[in-house]
Design a protein around this motif. Structure first.
Motif, PDB file in Angstrom:
ATOM      1  N   VAL A   1     -47.238  95.797  76.730  1.00  0.00           N
ATOM      2  CA  VAL A   1     -46.095  95.026  76.231  1.00  0.00           C
ATOM      3  C   VAL A   1     -46.305  93.549  76.536  1.00  0.00           C
ATOM      4  O   VAL A   1     -46.105  92.685  75.669  1.00  0.00           O
ATOM      5  CB  VAL A   1     -44.768  95.540  76.849  1.00  0.00           C
ATOM      6  N   PHE A   2     -46.728  93.241  77.737  1.00  0.00           N
ATOM      7  CA  PHE A   2     -46.987  91.866  78.137  1.00  0.00           C
ATOM      8  C   PHE A   2     -48.017  91.221  77.219  1.00  0.00           C
ATOM      9  O   PHE A   2     -47.846  90.103  76.751  1.00  0.00           O
ATOM     10  CB  PHE A   2     -47.465  91.812  79.595  1.00  0.00           C
ATOM     11  N   LYS A   3     -49.110  91.921  76.954  1.00  0.00           N
ATOM     12  CA  LYS A   3     -50.169  91.384  76.095  1.00  0.00           C
ATOM     13  C   LYS A   3     -49.637  91.082  74.703  1.00  0.00           C
ATOM     14  O   LYS A   3     -49.945  90.031  74.126  1.00  0.00           O
ATOM     15  CB  LYS A   3     -51.336  92.375  76.002  1.00  0.00           C
ATOM     16  N   ALA A   4     -48.869  92.004  74.143  1.00  0.00           N
ATOM     17  CA  ALA A   4     -48.320  91.791  72.801  1.00  0.00           C
ATOM     18  C   ALA A   4     -47.404  90.569  72.779  1.00  0.00           C
ATOM     19  O   ALA A   4     -47.471  89.751  71.858  1.00  0.00           O
ATOM     20  CB  ALA A   4     -47.568  93.036  72.337  1.00  0.00           C
ATOM     21  N   LEU A   5     -46.561  90.431  73.801  1.00  0.00           N
ATOM     22  CA  LEU A   5     -45.669  89.268  73.872  1.00  0.00           C
ATOM     23  C   LEU A   5     -46.470  87.980  74.043  1.00  0.00           C
ATOM     24  O   LEU A   5     -46.160  86.954  73.426  1.00  0.00           O
ATOM     25  CB  LEU A   5     -44.665  89.439  75.013  1.00  0.00           C
ATOM     26  N   ALA A   6     -47.514  88.028  74.857  1.00  0.00           N
ATOM     27  CA  ALA A   6     -48.347  86.842  75.085  1.00  0.00           C
ATOM     28  C   ALA A   6     -49.046  86.409  73.804  1.00  0.00           C
ATOM     29  O   ALA A   6     -49.293  85.216  73.604  1.00  0.00           O
ATOM     30  CB  ALA A   6     -49.369  87.108  76.184  1.00  0.00           C
ATOM     31  N   LEU A   7     -49.351  87.354  72.940  1.00  0.00           N
ATOM     32  CA  LEU A   7     -50.030  87.029  71.689  1.00  0.00           C
ATOM     33  C   LEU A   7     -49.064  86.642  70.577  1.00  0.00           C
ATOM     34  O   LEU A   7     -49.487  86.373  69.463  1.00  0.00           O
ATOM     35  CB  LEU A   7     -50.912  88.203  71.254  1.00  0.00           C
ATOM     36  N   GLY A   8     -47.756  86.609  70.893  1.00  0.00           N
ATOM     37  CA  GLY A   8     -46.792  86.089  69.933  1.00  0.00           C
ATOM     38  C   GLY A   8     -45.773  87.054  69.378  1.00  0.00           C
ATOM     39  O   GLY A   8     -44.973  86.676  68.520  1.00  0.00           O
ATOM     40  N   ALA A   9     -45.779  88.300  69.833  1.00  0.00           N
ATOM     41  CA  ALA A   9     -44.789  89.257  69.335  1.00  0.00           C
ATOM     42  C   ALA A   9     -43.386  88.849  69.777  1.00  0.00           C
ATOM     43  O   ALA A   9     -43.196  88.353  70.882  1.00  0.00           O
ATOM     44  CB  ALA A   9     -45.101  90.654  69.851  1.00  0.00           C
ATOM     45  N   ASP A  10     -42.431  89.069  68.886  1.00  0.00           N
ATOM     46  CA  ASP A  10     -41.023  88.861  69.241  1.00  0.00           C
ATOM     47  C   ASP A  10     -40.442  90.112  69.879  1.00  0.00           C
ATOM     48  O   ASP A  10     -39.508  90.027  70.673  1.00  0.00           O
ATOM     49  CB  ASP A  10     -40.211  88.503  67.993  1.00  0.00           C
ATOM     50  N   ALA A  11     -40.993  91.262  69.527  1.00  0.00           N
ATOM     51  CA  ALA A  11     -40.531  92.539  70.069  1.00  0.00           C
ATOM     52  C   ALA A  11     -41.653  93.554  69.932  1.00  0.00           C
ATOM     53  O   ALA A  11     -42.577  93.375  69.144  1.00  0.00           O
ATOM     54  CB  ALA A  11     -39.291  93.023  69.319  1.00  0.00           C
ATOM     55  N   VAL A  12     -41.567  94.627  70.719  1.00  0.00           N
ATOM     56  CA  VAL A  12     -42.553  95.698  70.652  1.00  0.00           C
ATOM     57  C   VAL A  12     -41.840  97.036  70.484  1.00  0.00           C
ATOM     58  O   VAL A  12     -40.679  97.188  70.866  1.00  0.00           O
ATOM     59  CB  VAL A  12     -43.461  95.735  71.902  1.00  0.00           C
ATOM     60  N   CYS A  13     -42.557  97.989  69.913  1.00  0.00           N
ATOM     61  CA  CYS A  13     -42.028  99.335  69.713  1.00  0.00           C
ATOM     62  C   CYS A  13     -42.877 100.304  70.533  1.00  0.00           C
ATOM     63  O   CYS A  13     -44.096 100.232  70.494  1.00  0.00           O
ATOM     64  CB  CYS A  13     -42.097  99.698  68.231  1.00  0.00           C
ATOM     65  N   VAL A  14     -42.230 101.184  71.264  1.00  0.00           N
ATOM     66  CA  VAL A  14     -42.953 102.119  72.131  1.00  0.00           C
ATOM     67  C   VAL A  14     -42.502 103.558  71.899  1.00  0.00           C
ATOM     68  O   VAL A  14     -42.471 104.351  72.817  1.00  0.00           O
ATOM     69  CB  VAL A  14     -42.802 101.733  73.630  1.00  0.00           C
ATOM     70  N   GLY A  15     -42.194 103.905  70.678  1.00  0.00           N
ATOM     71  CA  GLY A  15     -41.649 105.230  70.360  1.00  0.00           C
ATOM     72  C   GLY A  15     -42.490 106.395  70.817  1.00  0.00           C
ATOM     73  O   GLY A  15     -42.002 107.310  71.469  1.00  0.00           O
ATOM     74  N   ARG A  16     -43.780 106.389  70.497  1.00  0.00           N
ATOM     75  CA  ARG A  16     -44.633 107.534  70.838  1.00  0.00           C
ATOM     76  C   ARG A  16     -44.733 107.724  72.346  1.00  0.00           C
ATOM     77  O   ARG A  16     -44.775 108.845  72.837  1.00  0.00           O
ATOM     78  CB  ARG A  16     -46.028 107.373  70.242  1.00  0.00           C
ATOM     79  N   GLU A  17     -44.749 106.632  73.084  1.00  0.00           N
ATOM     80  CA  GLU A  17     -44.841 106.719  74.545  1.00  0.00           C
ATOM     81  C   GLU A  17     -43.625 107.430  75.135  1.00  0.00           C
ATOM     82  O   GLU A  17     -43.688 107.971  76.237  1.00  0.00           O
ATOM     83  CB  GLU A  17     -44.993 105.319  75.149  1.00  0.00           C
ATOM     84  N   LEU A  18     -42.528 107.471  74.409  1.00  0.00           N
ATOM     85  CA  LEU A  18     -41.300 108.102  74.908  1.00  0.00           C
ATOM     86  C   LEU A  18     -41.152 109.552  74.465  1.00  0.00           C
ATOM     87  O   LEU A  18     -40.231 110.231  74.893  1.00  0.00           O
ATOM     88  CB  LEU A  18     -40.083 107.288  74.459  1.00  0.00           C
ATOM     89  N   MET A  19     -42.055 110.022  73.625  1.00  0.00           N
ATOM     90  CA  MET A  19     -41.948 111.396  73.132  1.00  0.00           C
ATOM     91  C   MET A  19     -42.160 112.423  74.251  1.00  0.00           C
ATOM     92  O   MET A  19     -41.433 113.404  74.327  1.00  0.00           O
ATOM     93  CB  MET A  19     -42.952 111.654  72.005  1.00  0.00           C
ATOM     94  N   GLY A  20     -43.144 112.198  75.117  1.00  0.00           N
ATOM     95  CA  GLY A  20     -43.390 113.126  76.227  1.00  0.00           C
ATOM     96  C   GLY A  20     -42.201 113.220  77.176  1.00  0.00           C
ATOM     97  O   GLY A  20     -41.698 114.324  77.455  1.00  0.00           O
ATOM     98  N   PRO A  21     -41.711 112.073  77.668  1.00  0.00           N
ATOM     99  CA  PRO A  21     -40.561 112.100  78.573  1.00  0.00           C
ATOM    100  C   PRO A  21     -39.285 112.649  77.935  1.00  0.00           C
ATOM    101  O   PRO A  21     -38.373 113.067  78.637  1.00  0.00           O
ATOM    102  CB  PRO A  21     -40.373 110.634  78.958  1.00  0.00           C
ATOM    103  N   LEU A  22     -39.241 112.674  76.602  1.00  0.00           N
ATOM    104  CA  LEU A  22     -38.046 113.161  75.916  1.00  0.00           C
ATOM    105  C   LEU A  22     -37.769 114.624  76.235  1.00  0.00           C
ATOM    106  O   LEU A  22     -36.624 115.072  76.183  1.00  0.00           O
ATOM    107  CB  LEU A  22     -38.206 112.961  74.409  1.00  0.00           C
ATOM    108  N   LYS A  23     -38.811 115.359  76.647  1.00  0.00           N
ATOM    109  CA  LYS A  23     -38.606 116.778  77.003  1.00  0.00           C
ATOM    110  C   LYS A  23     -37.633 116.913  78.174  1.00  0.00           C
ATOM    111  O   LYS A  23     -37.006 117.950  78.339  1.00  0.00           O
ATOM    112  CB  LYS A  23     -39.934 117.460  77.305  1.00  0.00           C
TER     113      LYS A  23
END
Length: 87
Positions: A23-45
């Motif tokens: 997330v930090f890298k994406a923001l440093a490269l200019g992103a206004d926001a990031v999406c992390v949907g797949r990373e949350l699929m496992g914990p969703l159980k």
């Protein structure tokens, strides 16, 4: 990101973000926001608590790398902290 500056277009980064460091890298490269949907699929159980725990962990990772680079806020994250490898 530089080409879109001032245009009002927002940059959303999605795909492969698995940690607060990503997330930090994406923001440093200019992103206004990031999406992390797949990373949350496992914990969703484990329901909302599992997702909350993973989001909190990612936030701690992000805050840790921010502290190590001297960024006191998200607005202070910039490309100067990215080190490029030249092969």
């Amino acid at each position: 990101a530089e080409a879109l500056k001032g245009s009002g277009v927002k940059i959303l980064v999605d795909g492969g973000l698995r940690s607060g460091v990503d997330v930090f890298k994406a923001l440093a490269l200019g992103a206004d926001a990031v999406c992390v949907g797949r990373e949350l699929m496992g914990p969703l159980k484990d329901g909302a608590a599992g997702v909350t725990n993973r989001m909190n962990e990612m936030n701690r990772e992000l805050m840790s790398v921010m502290a190590r680079t001297g960024a006191k806020s998200l607005k202070e994250i910039d490309p100067s902290v990215i080190h490029y490898r030249h092969f």
